[in-house]
Design a protein around this motif. Structure first.
Motif, mmCIF file in Angstrom:
data_model
loop_
_atom_site.group_PDB
_atom_site.id
_atom_site.type_symbol
_atom_site.label_atom_id
_atom_site.label_comp_id
_atom_site.label_asym_id
_atom_site.label_seq_id
_atom_site.Cartn_x
_atom_site.Cartn_y
_atom_site.Cartn_z
ATOM 1 N N THR A 134 0.849 -1.189 0.000
ATOM 2 C CA THR A 134 0.000 0.000 0.000
ATOM 3 C C THR A 134 0.886 1.241 0.000
ATOM 4 O O THR A 134 1.268 1.757 1.051
ATOM 5 N N LEU A 135 1.223 1.703 -1.184
ATOM 6 C CA LEU A 135 2.040 2.898 -1.350
ATOM 7 C C LEU A 135 1.843 3.411 -2.764
ATOM 8 O O LEU A 135 1.267 2.725 -3.615
ATOM 9 N N VAL A 136 2.325 4.621 -3.009
ATOM 10 C CA VAL A 136 2.338 5.188 -4.357
ATOM 11 C C VAL A 136 3.786 5.339 -4.773
ATOM 12 O O VAL A 136 4.574 5.977 -4.065
ATOM 13 N N ALA A 137 4.154 4.724 -5.894
ATOM 14 C CA ALA A 137 5.535 4.789 -6.383
ATOM 15 C C ALA A 137 5.496 4.612 -7.898
ATOM 16 O O ALA A 137 5.784 3.532 -8.419
ATOM 17 N N ASP A 138 5.154 5.677 -8.588
ATOM 18 C CA ASP A 138 4.939 5.593 -10.028
ATOM 19 C C ASP A 138 6.213 5.291 -10.807
ATOM 20 O O ASP A 138 6.154 4.780 -11.920
ATOM 21 N N GLY A 139 7.378 5.602 -10.222
ATOM 22 C CA GLY A 139 8.635 5.356 -10.923
ATOM 23 C C GLY A 139 9.336 4.075 -10.509
ATOM 24 O O GLY A 139 10.480 3.831 -10.917
ATOM 25 N N LEU A 140 8.666 3.230 -9.710
ATOM 26 C CA LEU A 140 9.289 2.007 -9.210
ATOM 27 C C LEU A 140 9.657 1.073 -10.357
ATOM 28 O O LEU A 140 8.842 0.812 -11.253
ATOM 29 N N LYS A 141 10.914 0.541 -10.316
ATOM 30 C CA LYS A 141 11.415 -0.314 -11.393
ATOM 31 C C LYS A 141 11.477 -1.793 -11.005
ATOM 32 O O LYS A 141 11.364 -2.670 -11.862
ATOM 33 N N GLU A 142 11.674 -2.085 -9.707
ATOM 34 C CA GLU A 142 11.812 -3.486 -9.300
ATOM 35 C C GLU A 142 11.493 -3.663 -7.829
ATOM 36 O O GLU A 142 11.682 -2.761 -7.011
ATOM 37 N N ILE A 143 10.990 -4.862 -7.515
ATOM 38 C CA ILE A 143 10.805 -5.303 -6.147
ATOM 39 C C ILE A 143 11.594 -6.594 -5.998
ATOM 40 O O ILE A 143 11.201 -7.637 -6.526
ATOM 41 N N LYS A 144 12.713 -6.520 -5.317
ATOM 42 C CA LYS A 144 13.579 -7.681 -5.138
ATOM 43 C C LYS A 144 13.154 -8.418 -3.872
ATOM 44 O O LYS A 144 13.117 -7.835 -2.780
ATOM 45 N N CYS A 145 12.835 -9.698 -3.995
ATOM 46 C CA CYS A 145 12.314 -10.446 -2.860
ATOM 47 C C CYS A 145 12.391 -11.931 -3.153
ATOM 48 O O CYS A 145 12.727 -12.363 -4.260
ATOM 49 N N GLN A 146 12.051 -12.735 -2.149
ATOM 50 C CA GLN A 146 11.958 -14.176 -2.316
ATOM 51 C C GLN A 146 10.616 -14.538 -2.959
ATOM 52 O O GLN A 146 9.594 -13.892 -2.714
ATOM 53 N N ARG A 147 10.637 -15.576 -3.767
ATOM 54 C CA ARG A 147 9.430 -16.024 -4.452
ATOM 55 C C ARG A 147 8.332 -16.384 -3.454
ATOM 56 O O ARG A 147 7.149 -16.086 -3.676
ATOM 57 N N SER A 148 8.696 -17.017 -2.333
ATOM 58 C CA SER A 148 7.693 -17.440 -1.356
ATOM 59 C C SER A 148 6.928 -16.251 -0.788
ATOM 60 O O SER A 148 5.715 -16.334 -0.570
ATOM 61 N N TRP A 149 7.611 -15.140 -0.546
ATOM 62 C CA TRP A 149 6.924 -13.943 -0.044
ATOM 63 C C TRP A 149 6.059 -13.325 -1.137
ATOM 64 O O TRP A 149 4.919 -12.922 -0.892
ATOM 65 N N TRP A 150 6.575 -13.264 -2.333
ATOM 66 C CA TRP A 150 5.844 -12.672 -3.455
ATOM 67 C C TRP A 150 4.525 -13.400 -3.701
ATOM 68 O O TRP A 150 3.489 -12.778 -3.944
ATOM 69 N N GLU A 151 4.545 -14.716 -3.604
ATOM 70 C CA GLU A 151 3.348 -15.506 -3.888
ATOM 71 C C GLU A 151 2.287 -15.383 -2.804
ATOM 72 O O GLU A 151 1.109 -15.647 -3.068
ATOM 73 N N GLN A 152 2.662 -14.981 -1.582
ATOM 74 C CA GLN A 152 1.661 -14.863 -0.517
ATOM 75 C C GLN A 152 1.086 -13.457 -0.396
ATOM 76 O O GLN A 152 0.285 -13.178 0.496
ATOM 77 N N LEU A 153 1.491 -12.550 -1.281
ATOM 78 C CA LEU A 153 0.906 -11.214 -1.266
ATOM 79 C C LEU A 153 -0.575 -11.260 -1.641
ATOM 80 O O LEU A 153 -1.015 -12.156 -2.363
ATOM 81 N N ASN A 154 -1.312 -10.289 -1.148
ATOM 82 C CA ASN A 154 -2.747 -10.199 -1.427
ATOM 83 C C ASN A 154 -2.951 -9.522 -2.783
ATOM 84 O O ASN A 154 -3.041 -8.297 -2.882
ATOM 85 N N TRP A 155 -3.053 -10.339 -3.837
ATOM 86 C CA TRP A 155 -3.155 -9.783 -5.187
ATOM 87 C C TRP A 155 -4.566 -9.282 -5.494
ATOM 88 O O TRP A 155 -4.807 -8.728 -6.566
ATOM 89 N N GLY A 156 -5.480 -9.460 -4.548
ATOM 90 C CA GLY A 156 -6.801 -8.865 -4.692
ATOM 91 C C GLY A 156 -6.823 -7.397 -4.324
ATOM 92 O O GLY A 156 -7.783 -6.686 -4.631
ATOM 93 N N ASP A 157 -5.743 -6.927 -3.688
ATOM 94 C CA ASP A 157 -5.634 -5.528 -3.320
ATOM 95 C C ASP A 157 -5.197 -4.724 -4.541
ATOM 96 O O ASP A 157 -4.211 -5.050 -5.210
ATOM 97 N N GLU A 158 -5.910 -3.634 -4.826
ATOM 98 C CA GLU A 158 -5.693 -2.880 -6.064
ATOM 99 C C GLU A 158 -4.289 -2.291 -6.151
ATOM 100 O O GLU A 158 -3.635 -2.382 -7.196
ATOM 101 N N ARG A 159 -3.804 -1.693 -5.078
ATOM 102 C CA ARG A 159 -2.472 -1.094 -5.119
ATOM 103 C C ARG A 159 -1.389 -2.167 -5.253
ATOM 104 O O ARG A 159 -0.406 -1.994 -5.988
ATOM 105 N N THR A 160 -1.539 -3.263 -4.544
ATOM 106 C CA THR A 160 -0.566 -4.347 -4.650
ATOM 107 C C THR A 160 -0.505 -4.890 -6.074
ATOM 108 O O THR A 160 0.580 -5.109 -6.626
ATOM 109 N N LYS A 161 -1.658 -5.076 -6.670
ATOM 110 C CA LYS A 161 -1.727 -5.634 -8.021
ATOM 111 C C LYS A 161 -1.027 -4.735 -9.048
ATOM 112 O O LYS A 161 -0.480 -5.223 -10.037
ATOM 113 N N SER A 162 -0.989 -3.429 -8.792
ATOM 114 C CA SER A 162 -0.357 -2.513 -9.742
ATOM 115 C C SER A 162 1.145 -2.732 -9.846
ATOM 116 O O SER A 162 1.787 -2.255 -10.792
#
Length: 226
Positions: free
Chosen positions: A187-215
């Motif tokens: 939940t943030l605004v970052a229009d110029g964001l280029k990458e999110i470096k993380c582990q696959r296990s954390w990425w897959e458990q994100l709430n992709w139903g959330d509009e900001r997260t999905k962006s």
């Protein structure tokens, strides 16, 4: 060190409040301090950046602060009720089990890198003070120049916002996340964001139903864990 006539830049590690006070009070060394590492300091429960208490206005070249291994530190406050110019670009907080990050108005922010790791009490990225609480969602910019954010080993971190106040990072390019199991929304605004470096296990458990997260779903960059 005060007798070194050709000294132009120093980095300093201090572990007591007396040593920090002596450094800030030195008319020769304080203006030359570009890097400051503070650790220990068992009696320190709050640290204000910049701080009138430690005459931080004398550190006119201070670009990096690291706070490490202080078991009683409860708050790291960015900003002051009186403006003090401080060219801080890099802030690192590590192994601070009780500390939370607080932002207070009246700070001309030049911060470019923020790294937080091993801070078990942090449940939101930053607590905001000095902003009006309106009804509904509010977008606030407090770190206009921040381009890199690193979040590691934060077991209680649940949110990157502060209630209905959403943080805007207009210059943010990279977010690195590791071992933040309770953080499930971006939940943030970052229009110029280029990458999110993380582990696959954390990425897959994100709430992709959330509009900001999905962006941000196209910005995944796998992190190599040593």
């Amino acid at each position: 060190m005060e007798s070194l006539k050709r000294l132009k830049v120093i980095g300093m590690t201090v572990s007591t409040l007396a040593a920090l006070q002596n450094l800030c009070d030195s008319p020769r060394l304080a203006p030359l301090t570009h890097w400051l590492h503070i650790e220990g300091c068992p009696d320190l429960t709050m640290f204000n950046i910049p701080s009138m208490d430690f005459h931080a206005e004398t550190m006119s070249s201070l670009g990096q602060i690291q706070l490490h291994a202080m078991s009683e530190l409860e708050e790291v406050v960015i900003g002051n009720r009186q403006p003090i110019l401080l060219p801080l670009q890099d802030l690192q907080l590590s192994s601070l089990p009780k500390a939370k990050l607080v932002w207070r108005a009246m700070f001309p922010n030049t911060l470019r890198e923020l790294k937080i790791e091993g801070c078990g009490a942090i449940d939101r990225l930053i607590k905001l003070e000095g902003e009006a609480n309106g009804s509904g969602e509010t977008v606030i910019t407090i770190f206009p120049d921040l381009h890199t954010m690193v979040l590691r080993r934060l077991p209680e971190l649940k949110s990157l916002n502060d209630g209905e106040r959403i943080l805007n990072f207009p210059s943010l390019k990279t977010i690195k996340v590791e071992d933040c199991p309770k953080l499930t929304k971006l939940t943030l605004v970052a229009d110029g964001l280029k990458e999110i470096k993380c582990q696959r296990s954390w990425w897959e458990q994100l709430n992709w139903g959330d509009e900001r997260t999905k962006s941000f779903e196209h910005l995944y960059n796998p992190m190599n864990i040593d």
